[in-house]
Design a protein around this motif. Structure first.
Motif, PDB file in Angstrom:
ATOM      1  N   GLN A   1      11.263  11.013   6.353  1.00 33.70           N
ATOM      2  CA  GLN A   1      10.959  10.375   7.632  1.00 33.70           C
ATOM      3  C   GLN A   1      11.675   9.028   7.693  1.00 33.70           C
ATOM      4  OE1 GLN A   1       7.163  10.404   9.171  1.00 33.70           O
ATOM      5  NE2 GLN A   1       6.902  12.589   8.832  1.00 33.70           N
ATOM      6  N   PRO A   2      12.162   8.647   8.870  1.00 38.33           N
ATOM      7  CA  PRO A   2      12.839   7.356   8.991  1.00 38.33           C
ATOM      8  C   PRO A   2      11.897   6.208   8.614  1.00 38.33           C
ATOM      9  CG  PRO A   2      12.942   8.587  11.078  1.00 38.33           C
ATOM     10  CD  PRO A   2      12.100   9.362  10.118  1.00 38.33           C
ATOM     11  N   SER A   3      12.461   5.221   7.968  1.00 37.82           N
ATOM     12  CA  SER A   3      11.672   4.060   7.589  1.00 37.82           C
ATOM     13  C   SER A   3      11.372   3.204   8.809  1.00 37.82           C
ATOM     14  CB  SER A   3      12.435   3.210   6.577  1.00 37.82           C
ATOM     15  OG  SER A   3      12.722   3.953   5.427  1.00 37.82           O
ATOM     16  N   SER A   4      10.213   2.579   8.773  1.00 41.29           N
ATOM     17  CA  SER A   4       9.869   1.675   9.867  1.00 41.29           C
ATOM     18  C   SER A   4      10.690   0.397   9.725  1.00 41.29           C
ATOM     19  CB  SER A   4       8.379   1.343   9.822  1.00 41.29           C
ATOM     20  OG  SER A   4       8.108   0.517   8.700  1.00 41.29           O
ATOM     21  N   PRO A   5      10.872  -0.339  10.824  1.00 37.65           N
ATOM     22  CA  PRO A   5      11.615  -1.605  10.729  1.00 37.65           C
ATOM     23  C   PRO A   5      11.000  -2.570   9.715  1.00 37.65           C
ATOM     24  CG  PRO A   5      11.389  -0.963  13.022  1.00 37.65           C
ATOM     25  CD  PRO A   5      10.553  -0.003  12.208  1.00 37.65           C
ATOM     26  N   ASP A   6       9.664  -2.598   9.634  1.00 32.82           N
ATOM     27  CA  ASP A   6       9.025  -3.483   8.657  1.00 32.82           C
ATOM     28  C   ASP A   6       9.361  -3.061   7.231  1.00 32.82           C
ATOM     29  OD1 ASP A   6       7.890  -5.087  10.593  1.00 32.82           O
ATOM     30  OD2 ASP A   6       5.968  -4.009  10.596  1.00 32.82           O
ATOM     31  N   SER A   7       9.389  -1.758   6.989  1.00 35.41           N
ATOM     32  CA  SER A   7       9.714  -1.245   5.666  1.00 35.41           C
ATOM     33  C   SER A   7      11.172  -1.546   5.322  1.00 35.41           C
ATOM     34  CB  SER A   7       9.467   0.258   5.622  1.00 35.41           C
ATOM     35  OG  SER A   7       9.888   0.790   4.389  1.00 35.41           O
TER      36      SER A   7
ATOM     37  N   LEU B   1      15.207  -4.822   2.444  1.00 41.60           N
ATOM     38  CA  LEU B   1      16.318  -5.759   2.517  1.00 41.60           C
ATOM     39  C   LEU B   1      15.956  -7.066   1.818  1.00 41.60           C
ATOM     40  CD1 LEU B   1      19.109  -6.592   3.543  1.00 41.60           C
ATOM     41  CD2 LEU B   1      18.020  -7.266   5.691  1.00 41.60           C
ATOM     42  N   HIS B   2      14.760  -7.554   2.084  1.00 42.93           N
ATOM     43  CA  HIS B   2      14.314  -8.799   1.460  1.00 42.93           C
ATOM     44  C   HIS B   2      14.252  -8.643  -0.066  1.00 42.93           C
ATOM     45  CE1 HIS B   2      12.383 -12.653   1.083  1.00 42.93           C
ATOM     46  NE2 HIS B   2      11.409 -12.080   0.375  1.00 42.93           N
ATOM     47  N   GLU B   3      13.769  -7.511  -0.534  1.00 41.60           N
ATOM     48  CA  GLU B   3      13.689  -7.256  -1.974  1.00 41.60           C
ATOM     49  C   GLU B   3      15.084  -7.226  -2.600  1.00 41.60           C
ATOM     50  OE1 GLU B   3      12.211  -3.629  -4.811  1.00 41.60           O
ATOM     51  OE2 GLU B   3      11.028  -4.040  -3.020  1.00 41.60           O
TER      52      GLU B   3
END
Length: 63
Positions: free
Chosen positions: A3-9, A14-16
């Protein structure tokens, strides 16, 4: 199915990744400084070789 990742995920991933890359960069800079310090207390040929190795490492990492 994946399933596509949510923008928050995606933002969290990206932050990680950015955090890991900054930590890697900081570690490499500390390594560079340590190698240069070590080179300063050894003979000139060893210092030159250490400097070349540091420069080669940074070229491979494109820092």
């Amino acid at each position: 199915m994946h399933q596509p990742s949510s923008p928050d995920s995606q933002y969290a991933q990206l932050h990680e990744i950015q955090t890991a890359l900054f930590a890697l960069r900081d570690g490499l800079m500390n390594l560079k400084l340590s190698l240069l310090d070590l080179a300063s207390v050894t003979d000139e040929q060893a210092r030159h070789q250490a400097q070349q190795e540091v420069e080669s490492l940074f070229q491979r990492l494109k820092v």
